[in-house]
Design an enzyme around this catalytic site. Structure first.
Site, PDB file in Angstrom:
ATOM      1  CG  ASP A 112      -1.904   1.071   1.320  1.00  0.00           C
ATOM      2  OD1 ASP A 112      -1.686   2.105   0.660  1.00  0.00           O
ATOM      3  OD2 ASP A 112      -2.905   0.900   2.055  1.00  0.00           O
ATOM      4  CG  HIS A 113       3.182   4.031  -3.172  1.00  0.00           C
ATOM      5  ND1 HIS A 113       3.989   4.770  -2.337  1.00  0.00           N
ATOM      6  CD2 HIS A 113       3.861   3.923  -4.348  1.00  0.00           C
ATOM      7  CE1 HIS A 113       5.086   5.110  -2.976  1.00  0.00           C
ATOM      8  NE2 HIS A 113       5.049   4.602  -4.201  1.00  0.00           N
TER       9      HIS A 113
END
Ligand code: CAO
Length: 243
Positions: free
Chosen positions: A215-216
Site C-alpha cells: 500500500d503506497h
C-alpha cells in the site's frame, strides 16, 4: 465508477448459472474494495532457495516422524516474521482517521488457502515467537481446518501480513491484492532451476519467484527495497535468522 453493462450470455450458446457461495461473495466484495481503495505497487524478486531446499529435504525423515508436512511455507513464515520485525512499516496499518499509522508489536501472518468453498486466510499468531516445527504444525492444522470448513472467526482475525503461495500449482509470477487493513502481501510462485552467474560461470540454482504488493499510502518504494532485499537474503540463507 460507470456501472458494468448487463449481458445475456445465453444468446450466444448454452450456459449454466451457479450461485456464488457466501465465501466467494465476501471475497469478491473484499477484493473489489481493496482494489479500489489501495494504491498498490508490486515489486518482484527471486530468492535462491537451493540451500533452503537441501536443508528442508534433510529434515524430511524427522518431519515424517513428527507427522508434519514440511513444505517451504514455514520457512517463508519465519523469514517474513524477521523482515516484518526489521522493517516496521510493513507491520503496520493506516489508522482509522487515515492520517496516522498504527505500528503493531505483534507479528501475525495470514496464509491464503484455496478451499472447496473459496479463498480463506487463516492467521498464524505470534509467528516471530515460534519455531519451524511449531509453525509447520500450526500451518498444517489451520489449512486442514480451513478446508474442512471449521475455521472460527478468531482464526482469521488479527493478521499483519499475508502470504499467498501458488507455488505448488505453477506460474512464474502474479500480482497479489493487498489484504486490507494489512499493508503488504507476498505472492509466491513456483521455484525453478535457473542458470545464475556466480562471477565466473553459470551455476544451476533453485530460484523462487516472489512478488510483494504494498500500500503506497503507508510504504514507499525505498521501504519496500529494504524489506524485500532483507527478506530475500534471509530466505536465501536461513542461517541469517540466527543473527
Ligand atoms: N515452488 C515449488 N514447489 C513448491 C512451492 C514452490 N513455491 N511451494 C510448495 N511447493 C511444493 C511443496 O513443497 C509440496 O511438495 P513436497 O510434498 O514434495 O514437499 C507441494 O508443492 C504441495 O504443497 P502444498 O500446496 O500442499 O503446501 P504449501 O505449504 O506449499 O501451501 C497452501 C499451502 C494453503 C498455501 C496452498 O495449498 C494453497 O491453498 N495455495 C493457494 C493460495 C491461493 O489461492 N492464493 C491466491 C490468492 S488470490 O491472490
Amino acid at each position: 465508477i460507470p456501472p458494468m453493462p448487463k449481458h445475456d450470455f445465453a444468446k450466444f450458446g448454452e450456459v449454466e448459472t451457479v450461485a456464488m457461495s457466501k465465501i466467494q461473495k465476501l471475497t469478491a466484495m473484499n477484493m473489489h474494495r481493496n482494489w479500489l481503495h489501495i494504491p498498490a505497487v508490486t515489486q518482484f524478486d527471486d530468492a535462491d532457495i537451493t540451500d533452503l531446499e537441501a536443508f528442508r529435504k534433510g529434515l524430511k525423515a524427522e518431519a515424517e516422524k513428527r507427522g508434519v508436512k514440511l513444505t517451504p511455507l514455514p520457512f517463508l513464515l519465519k523469514a517474513c516474521a524477521a523482515a516484518l520485525k526489521a522493517e516496521k512499516k510493513f507491520n503496520a496499518s493506516l489508522g482509522n482517521d487515515g492520517e496516522s499509522v498504527v505500528y503493531k508489536k505483534y507479528v501475525n501472518i495470514g496464509i491464503a488457502a484455496d478451499t472447496p468453498v473459496g479463498l480463506l486466510v487463516p492467521v498464524i499468531k505470534d509467528v516471530d515467537k515460534k519455531g519451524l516445527w511449531e509453525l509447520a504444525e500450526e500451518a498444517n492444522a489451520l489449512i486442514k481446518k480451513a478446508r474442512d470448513g471449521k475455521l472460527s472467526p478468531s482464526d482469521m482475525q488479527g493478521g499483519c501480513f499475508t502470504i499467498s503461495s501458488l507455488g505448488a500449482m505453477g506460474g512464474t509470477g502474479f500480482t497479489p491484492i493487498v489484504n486490507a487493513p494489512e499493508v503488504a502481501i507476498l505472492g509466491v510462485s513456483k521455484a525453478q532451476m535457473k542458470p545464475i552467474w556466480n562471477g565466473k560461470e553459470f551455476e544451476p540454482r533453485n530460484m523462487l519467484p516472489l512478488a510483494l504488493s504494498y500500500d503506497h499510502r503507508v510504504i514507499n518504494g525505498a521501504d519496500c527495497g529494504k524489506f524485500f532485499t532483507y527478506l530475500v537474503s534471509v530466505i536465501s540463507d536461513v542461517r541469517r535468522l540466527l543473527l
